[in-house]
Structure formats: structure tokens, C-alpha cells
Design a protein around this motif. Sequence first.
Motif, short mmCIF file in Angstrom:
data_model
loop_
_atom_site.label_atom_id
_atom_site.label_comp_id
_atom_site.label_asym_id
_atom_site.label_seq_id
_atom_site.Cartn_x
_atom_site.Cartn_y
_atom_site.Cartn_z
N ILE A 137 40.56 -28.68 -15.95
CA ILE A 137 40.03 -27.32 -16.09
C ILE A 137 38.63 -27.35 -16.68
O ILE A 137 37.72 -26.65 -16.22
CB ILE A 137 40.99 -26.46 -16.94
CG1 ILE A 137 42.27 -26.19 -16.16
CG2 ILE A 137 40.33 -25.15 -17.35
CD1 ILE A 137 43.37 -25.54 -16.99
N LYS A 138 38.42 -28.18 -17.71
CA LYS A 138 37.09 -28.29 -18.32
C LYS A 138 36.06 -28.82 -17.33
O LYS A 138 34.93 -28.34 -17.26
CB LYS A 138 37.14 -29.19 -19.55
CG LYS A 138 37.80 -28.56 -20.74
CD LYS A 138 37.85 -29.53 -21.91
CE LYS A 138 38.62 -28.94 -23.07
NZ LYS A 138 38.74 -29.89 -24.18
N GLN A 139 36.46 -29.83 -16.55
CA GLN A 139 35.54 -30.41 -15.58
C GLN A 139 35.19 -29.38 -14.50
O GLN A 139 34.04 -29.28 -14.09
CB GLN A 139 36.16 -31.65 -14.95
CG GLN A 139 35.24 -32.37 -13.99
CD GLN A 139 35.89 -33.60 -13.39
OE1 GLN A 139 37.10 -33.79 -13.49
NE2 GLN A 139 35.10 -34.43 -12.75
N ARG A 140 36.19 -28.62 -14.05
CA ARG A 140 35.93 -27.60 -13.04
C ARG A 140 34.99 -26.52 -13.59
O ARG A 140 34.08 -26.07 -12.89
CB ARG A 140 37.25 -26.98 -12.59
CG ARG A 140 37.08 -26.00 -11.43
CD ARG A 140 38.39 -25.44 -10.96
NE ARG A 140 39.03 -24.76 -12.08
CZ ARG A 140 40.29 -24.36 -12.08
NH1 ARG A 140 41.07 -24.61 -11.06
NH2 ARG A 140 40.79 -23.74 -13.12
N TYR A 141 35.19 -26.13 -14.85
CA TYR A 141 34.32 -25.13 -15.47
C TYR A 141 32.88 -25.65 -15.56
O TYR A 141 31.94 -24.94 -15.21
CB TYR A 141 34.83 -24.77 -16.87
CG TYR A 141 33.87 -23.91 -17.66
CD1 TYR A 141 33.74 -22.56 -17.40
CD2 TYR A 141 33.08 -24.47 -18.66
CE1 TYR A 141 32.86 -21.78 -18.10
CE2 TYR A 141 32.19 -23.69 -19.37
CZ TYR A 141 32.08 -22.35 -19.10
OH TYR A 141 31.19 -21.58 -19.80
#
Length: 171
Positions: A41-45
Motif C-alpha cells: 500500500i505504501k509503495q502504491r501510494y
Amino acid sequence: MKLDLQDFFLTISSGEVSDFTVSSAHKLVMRGRFIRQSAFIKQRYQTTLLECHKQIALVTVQNKQVPTPALASKLGDLFQDLTTLNAQKTKYFLQRLLATTYHNSGKPFKYLANRLRTQHTATRITDLVGKDVGKIMNTTDIVQEFAHFCKQLYSLNIREGVTVPTPFEST
């Protein structure tokens, strides 16, 4: 996630392992799964945020070269997307803050406000540019120059009954 759990319990359910060990292993498996999910999720954000900034920069350059209503509209949409991303991140942060400080009953907002408030540093005049002497670094000379300025500003030598700040002599 269901498949991970099914595989885990099929592997562990041989009966040779105690329930406590199964429970501890289950916690570790789930923790690892949540860490991977959080990293994704952090990488996608971060990827979405970077892509949004790149598109804004590209459309801004195009709009400066040849301004058109379509480019201005696209730029507005990109800024709206950026605002939405930041709002989602702030909402998540507030939810986490409320969850971790639930027992404070409303104080998380004060905590957040204090964190977001700019830190005021103690200001001190380190140098001053004098009228005739140039840059003044000595604190005694700064005080004398300030007293001279106040004397001229308020015309203190003309008024009666007003005490005049006198510059002290430097030794």
C-alpha cells in the motif's frame, strides 16, 4: 489471505505440535502478511504521488508554452487528484491517531495541532547595519545604535518629562 491461512493450517494440523505453538506461528504468519500488505500500500501510494507530481510538472510546462482551456482543466484535475491523495493520507493518519489515543477522549486533535504548529525559535539580533558605520556585530554597539534610532524616531530630546534611553559607554 484465505489461501495463506488454509495452507498454514494444513501444514500445521498434523497433531504433533502444541496449540500454543500453532497460535504463535499463526500470529507470525499473519504479522508477515500484514507487513507485506502495508508495504504494498505504501509503495502504491508513493508511486501514485510521484506520477501525479510528474504529470503536474509536464502539464504546467505545456500550459506555460501554449495556454489552452483544455490544459488548464487537466491541470486543475491533476491538482484535485493530488489533494485527494493528501486528504486520504491525512484521514488515515487521523484514524490511527484516534485509535492509538482513544482513552484521551478528544485530545488527539490537540496533539495533532501541536505537531503541525510551526516551532517558534527565540529570535536574537546578531547583527545590524548602522547608518554611518556599516555592519555592527558587537551587542553593546547594537544597543547604542538602537537607542540612537529610538531617540531620533520619537524626538525624545524635544519632549519634556520623557526619559531618554542613554547609550552606555563601551569599555
